[in-house]
Design an enzyme around this catalytic site. Sequence first.
Site, PDB file in Angstrom:
ATOM      1  CD  GLN A 137      15.492 -24.215  20.531  1.00 21.67           C
ATOM      2  OE1 GLN A 137      16.307 -23.447  21.839  1.00 21.67           O
ATOM      3  NE2 GLN A 137      15.904 -23.593  19.756  1.00 21.67           N
ATOM      4  CG  ASP A 182      21.379 -22.789  25.071  1.00 22.04           C
ATOM      5  OD1 ASP A 182      19.956 -22.580  25.317  1.00 22.04           O
ATOM      6  OD2 ASP A 182      21.904 -22.178  24.127  1.00 22.04           O
ATOM      7  CB  CYS A 240      14.649 -19.807  28.003  1.00 22.28           C
ATOM      8  SG  CYS A 240      13.832 -19.871  26.284  1.00 22.28           S
ATOM      9  CB  SER A 241      18.742 -17.698  25.282  1.00 27.43           C
ATOM     10  OG  SER A 241      19.614 -16.525  24.249  1.00 27.43           O
ATOM     11  CB  ALA A 242      16.175 -18.791  21.435  1.00 32.70           C
ATOM     12  N   GLY A 243      13.624 -18.467  23.673  1.00 36.55           N
ATOM     13  CA  GLY A 243      12.175 -19.037  24.334  1.00 36.55           C
ATOM     14  C   GLY A 243      11.283 -20.078  23.673  1.00 36.55           C
ATOM     15  CB  ILE A 244      10.960 -21.481  21.236  1.00 37.67           C
ATOM     16  CG1 ILE A 244      12.997 -21.794  21.110  1.00 37.67           C
ATOM     17  CG2 ILE A 244      10.601 -20.458  20.480  1.00 37.67           C
ATOM     18  CD1 ILE A 244      13.238 -21.900  19.543  1.00 37.67           C
ATOM     19  N   GLY A 245      13.498 -23.114  23.584  1.00 37.33           N
ATOM     20  CA  GLY A 245      13.008 -24.636  24.424  1.00 37.33           C
ATOM     21  C   GLY A 245      12.657 -24.524  25.537  1.00 37.33           C
ATOM     22  NE  ARG A 246      17.430 -21.795  28.258  1.00 32.20           N
ATOM     23  CZ  ARG A 246      18.371 -21.952  28.231  1.00 32.20           C
ATOM     24  NH1 ARG A 246      19.522 -21.831  29.634  1.00 32.20           N
ATOM     25  NH2 ARG A 246      19.034 -21.323  27.395  1.00 32.20           N
ATOM     26  CB  SER A 247      10.585 -21.216  27.402  1.00 33.89           C
ATOM     27  OG  SER A 247      10.771 -20.128  28.148  1.00 33.89           O
TER      28      SER A 247
END
Length: 487
Positions: free
Chosen positions: A277, A197, A231-238
């Site tokens: 992010q 993360d 991912c968790s928030a759907g913005i960084g890794r995604s």
Amino acid sequence: MTSSEQTREQTISNVETEYHEINSKGAWPILYQHIRNECGNYDYTCNESKKPQNKNLNRYRDVAPYDHTRIILRRGVCDYIHANLIQVDRAHRQYILTQGPLPNTTGHFWLMVWEQNSRAVLMLNKIIEKNQVKCHQYWPLDDSHEPTMMFEDVSLQVDYVSKIESSDYTTRTLRITDLETNDSREILHFHYTTWPDFGVPQCPTAFLRFLADVRQSGALDQNVGPPVVHCSAGIGRSGTLCLVDTCLVLIEKNGLNAVNVREVLLEMRRSRMGLIQTPEQLRFSYAAIIEGAKQSPLGNANTENNEILKNYYEEMNNKNNSSLEKDDEPPPLPPPRGESLTRSMIADISPDASSDESSSAPPDKPLPSEPPNHAELPTDTSMSITNCTSEQSTDVICDEISPSDTDNSFQTNSPPSNSDAKGEVRRRNREKNERLAAQVREMKRRQKETEEWQKLKRSLFTPLTIGIGIGIGGGIVALYYYLYMRS
């Protein structure tokens, strides 16, 4: 070499030149902040996510789907799901980016997969990260006695079929069945398990092998629905995965034109807020794009003559080795989501700042167009609530909602009065601003001390150097005179 290959080489060279220039100046935080500032001018609305009946369907209070690209569910009494459709027409690519499902949104998640005719789900996070639940267990496991999950609220059933495990990811085959029509189809579930993360994969080559498998499965083809990426928030890794894949497609299709990574990211951010992010994720995207463009086909790594990858691996190994030297103690609880993100950005700009454990990370600047409305959000005894600073189209300071370790259902208490909540928000913002000011003063103090030390070193070492030079020169002259007189 054909003209197409020559232009392709020139395209890669341009991206590499940009990478080297940014890297040599340590300017990734500056470039990343510039992108954030440009996105601050977007005026897209997120009204659906703010409706009272939809607020508990969002995992994070400051990450919301834009209204103009949100996915709309067609079955059931609720048409809202925290997801956006991202389309890059010139690359013939489209993706659905969403948050990690919550206990009360798992049925909606599978309904979206079914209705959008998605061939695959790309999961880039683990269920638990840093001792926090980042995603609900929304798919059936092979080691369970009943490898079936029923979602009666949307009339769907999901069954486990098989799986293939790799070193960095697991590929599962699941079967989803519409209980109203008895129609069913198989869904691929690509689960990348080694991507931390707020971080990046250990090396671009493993990530590119993952992307190559996803491509070869047909999940990104135009004759099927868009893949669901989360991912968790759907913005960084995604966002990182989608940016790398899109840029590689553009290089493969029109490798004839220089690919502007920054412009592609800004274009994608018009469909979903906050994609990528951290500066480190931005840097990794460049490295993966450069490496992927040199592989033929994608997934066949050749690092012998790749200076960027060699340097990247060396830096990652140094980080890993330094972390291994620490005591093997249980990791401390992580700081609030936004605070950990901003602290890592400060560390990129000023290494000294990250060493001050007592200092808090500065909050992002809230924009007038998005006033805080934390008081309207319900509190929950079964939820862990921490401060969070992330990015909406307007950078808003807000809180993170994560399910408790038991993953219980929501149990909403009575919300506090608006006046009390607003006063609490103002107090917390004031405290954060005071901590920020103290941290800035400390950084300036250390910078001043460094500058004074540099001046002191010059004043001390310059006369000493001159004295040594004069002494050596005088000795040579004396020796020459002595030899001359003897002759």
